[in-house]
Design a protein around this motif. Structure first.
Motif: not given
Length: 290
Positions: A81-95
């Protein structure tokens, strides 16, 4: 200022995912390298979840908006589970990368790593195999074989970082799954250790003795070799054993019951697999009636 309630955003959000999953299989470990792109079609994304197959330990997770990541155990998988610093509204790339050291070569299956809570998932999968291993017939379900060059531009960065002491690997299979469900199964074969040898020799008849000049072209199979033993007939003495360039090699002599000698040559560095290495020798003998 009017804003939508966060709980409603979460309930109405729609995500789709594209992933590139690379499975690196060696005799010592199996490692997953993955790049997953989450695209937000509706709402926002504050948390992302990825199913990690049991037995794998997550070693690295990177994404520009990452605040923290945790791994929780579920009945049939582990949930990253990844928690982001701010809500994403576009594409998020995770490696990410994950590893396990208990490798089952017989009955190997492609690890089932997949994004969760997404409306659609398209995946590319490839298999990297250690140079000494061979892949048996692959049984594929829900995936189509494609040209390996298709994956070259999308391969995760962790695959390109070669750690010191890591075995050499090669790409052996690449598949595309329009539904994101990849089921690959095969037997990983370990070739038996062997050594191919090509010999050459030249006998010189001289006034006082017989001289023999010769060489071995050594090609290890499956694993590097660090020594070579060969038998010398009775009455003959090995004067030197050298590399093709002329540098002497350390050797040991052991007498045999029939009067001959067993010579053991040691190499300071292992001879590379599937590559011919030449060594030369010089021997002399003086027959009693010469």
């Amino acid at each position: 200022v009017m804003s939508l309630n966060n709980r409603q955003k979460k309930a109405e959000r729609v995500l789709v995912a594209r992933s590139v999953i690379v499975d690196e299989v060696t005799q010592a470990y199996e490692r997953i390298h993955a790049r997953i792109a989450f695209r937000v079609l509706h709402g926002t994304g504050e948390t992302l979840k990825i199913a990690i197959p049991n037995g794998f330990e997550v070693t690295e997770v990177t994404t520009p908006l990452l605040a923290k990541w945790t791994v929780n155990q579920a009945p049939d998988a582990r949930i990253l589970e990844l928690t982001l610093r701010e809500p994403a509204v576009e594409t998020v790339v995770v490696d990410l990368s994950a590893i396990k050291t208990d490798v089952d070569l017989v009955g190997w299956k492609f690890p089932t790593l997949a994004p969760m809570d997404v409306a659609g998932h398209v995946a590319l999968a490839t298999v990297l195999l250690e140079e000494r291993l061979r892949l048996g017939e692959i049984t594929a379900d829900g995936a189509l074989p494609i040209d390996a060059a298709t994956l070259a531009a999308a391969i995760p960065a962790s695959v390109l970082r070669v750690e010191p002491g890591s075995p050499s690997v090669r790409q052996v299979a690449t598949y595309y799954s329009p539904q994101g469900k990849i089921t690959l199964q095969a037997n990983v074969l370990k070739p038996s250790i062997g050594l191919r040898v090509v010999t050459s020799s030249l006998l010189l008849l001289e006034d006082k003795q017989l001289s023999l000049r010769g060489g071995f072209a050594l090609t290890p199979e499956a694993e590097e070799i660090f020594s070579l033993g060969f038998r010398v007939p009775a009455g003959w003495r090995i004067m030197e054993v050298t590399h093709a360039g002329g540098n002497p090699l350390p050797l040991e002599r052991f007498p045999l019951a029939d009067g001959g000698t067993r010579v053991l040559v040691r190499f300071t560095e292992g001879l590379p697999v599937n590559r011919a290495t030449s060594i030369n020798y010089a021997a002399v003998a003086t027959p009693q009636d010469w």
